[in-house]
Write a protein that holds these residues in place. Structure first.
Motif, PDB file in Angstrom:
ATOM      1  N   GLY A 163      16.364 -15.244  43.989  1.00  0.00           N
ATOM      2  CA  GLY A 163      16.072 -16.642  43.709  1.00  0.00           C
ATOM      3  C   GLY A 163      17.244 -17.584  43.792  1.00  0.00           C
ATOM      4  N   SER A 219      12.621  -6.954  42.191  1.00  0.00           N
ATOM      5  CA  SER A 219      12.964  -7.352  40.835  1.00  0.00           C
ATOM      6  C   SER A 219      13.362  -8.826  40.820  1.00  0.00           C
ATOM      7  N   THR A 220      13.644  -9.343  39.637  1.00  0.00           N
ATOM      8  CA  THR A 220      13.992 -10.750  39.480  1.00  0.00           C
ATOM      9  C   THR A 220      15.369 -10.889  38.846  1.00  0.00           C
TER      10      THR A 220
END
Length: 355
Positions: free
Chosen positions: A26, A195-196
């Motif tokens: 992100g 995943s984040t």
């Protein structure tokens, strides 16, 4: 001529390894180049580009920008992009241009953080090293930047560190998660794949970490030192080709050579030793070697001429990416394909999920 590639294509460089770590988290990544290196990252070295979105930009450096060191223009463009995208962090990844003109990446980090108010990760890549050299410092910086707080350890929570397509030759982590859940882990976090950023921030909650690439060992050591999280070094067996698994018990009394990243090669060696018992298995790699994974017979490959010279009739079986077969002109034994995207770029040929 040493280091001349006559039969192999160039391996994935360090800027590709750095960007691979951050691709799914992100952030807004800026490849600090004139345009060519960013094109290589997205067009050749990052297969997720075709299936998952990520904010990857080229700095678009012009001649005078490089000559005069106009860092303020880069930061201004970075700031404007952040206003449109709203990333969680920014990253500035070096290439040969900033390396040649000695760009101060620490200064860029401070300038970017002051201008955007967001954390910034910088990678001093040169484009002259391989992908694992770019991944290693970014794994460390990622956890140092975001895994800053202690968390209660969650029983059954497992972290996988070092997973990127360049290492594993897969573009999704489902088979890895399934493998470790089958071993009893309830919550499997594959950092950087599926995943984040929040998962990274909660890294202290992991009961244990699995390190699946040599480039992530230092990051695991950092997490152990900071939070006390133990780790084991292991390449996921679910990422091994079926042919290797099926034939692992058929190598008794044979000399076997495995060429891959060091973690993968060592895991194959352990599997063969378990299944075949008495055999001699050697690991070789073009990439980084760690003492904890090395045995006396293991060796480093500096270039394709090393491969040609070392692999003749010395081995009964060679396990390696099939693109290396053309270099082994004097080898007449059994060859088993073990895809390695960081070496050959084969994922863009649609072969990744056939492993």
């Amino acid at each position: 001529m040493k280091n001349l590639l006559k039969l192999l294509s160039p391996f994935a460089p360090d800027q590709s390894g750095a960007s691979a770590v951050l691709y799914e988290l992100g952030g807004l990544m800026v490849i600090c180049d004139a345009g060519g290196c960013a094109g290589n990252v997205c067009g050749f070295d990052e297969p997720r580009w075709f299936t998952k979105k990520s904010a990857v930009f080229s700095a678009g450096l012009r001649d005078m920008d490089a000559i005069l060191g106009r860092d303020d223009r880069l930061i201004e463009k970075l700031s404007k992009a952040c206003e449109q995208i709203r990333p969680a962090f920014t990253a500035i990844i070096g290439t040969p241009v900033p390396a040649v003109i000695a760009t101060d990446m620490r200064a860029l980090k401070r300038m970017a953080e002051k201008k955007t108010g967001l954390p910034c990760i910088t990678a001093e890549c040169t484009g002259t090293n391989y992908y694992d050299s770019g991944s290693e410092p970014v794994w460390i910086e990622l956890f140092k930047t975001f895994a800053t707080e202690s968390k209660p350890v969650q029983k059954g929570r497992l972290g996988i560190i070092g997973a990127t397509p360049l290492e594993l030759s897969i573009i999704s982590p489902e088979r890895i998660v399934a493998e470790y859940k089958a071993k009893g882990w309830e919550n499997v976090i594959c950092y950087g794949m599926g995943s984040t950023l929040d998962d990274v921030k909660n890294a202290a909650a992991a009961e244990m970490n699995i390190v699946c690439s040599a480039s992530a060992i230092k990051a695991a050591e950092y997490l152990k030192e900071k939070f006390g999280t133990p780790y084991e070094i292991e390449y996921p067996r679910s990422c091994l080709p079926e042919e290797i698994v099926q034939k692992a018990d058929k190598f008794t009394d044979k000399n076997v050579l495995v060429i891959h990243n060091q973690t993968a090669a060592d895991t194959v060696r352990k599997l063969i030793t378990e299944k075949s018992g008495k055999c001699h298995c050697t690991s070789a790699t073009f990439f980084m070697q760690k003492k904890e994974l090395s045995q006396q017979s293991d060796f480093f490959l500096a270039d394709e001429s090393d491969l040609c010279d070392n692999v003749g009739d010395n081995y009964d079986v060679v396990i390696a990416d099939k693109t290396l077969r053309r270099v082994m002109k004097n080898f007449s034994g059994e060859f088993i394909d073990f895809p390695h995207f960081g070496l050959s770029g084969r994922l863009l040929q649609g072969e990744s999920e056939k492993i």
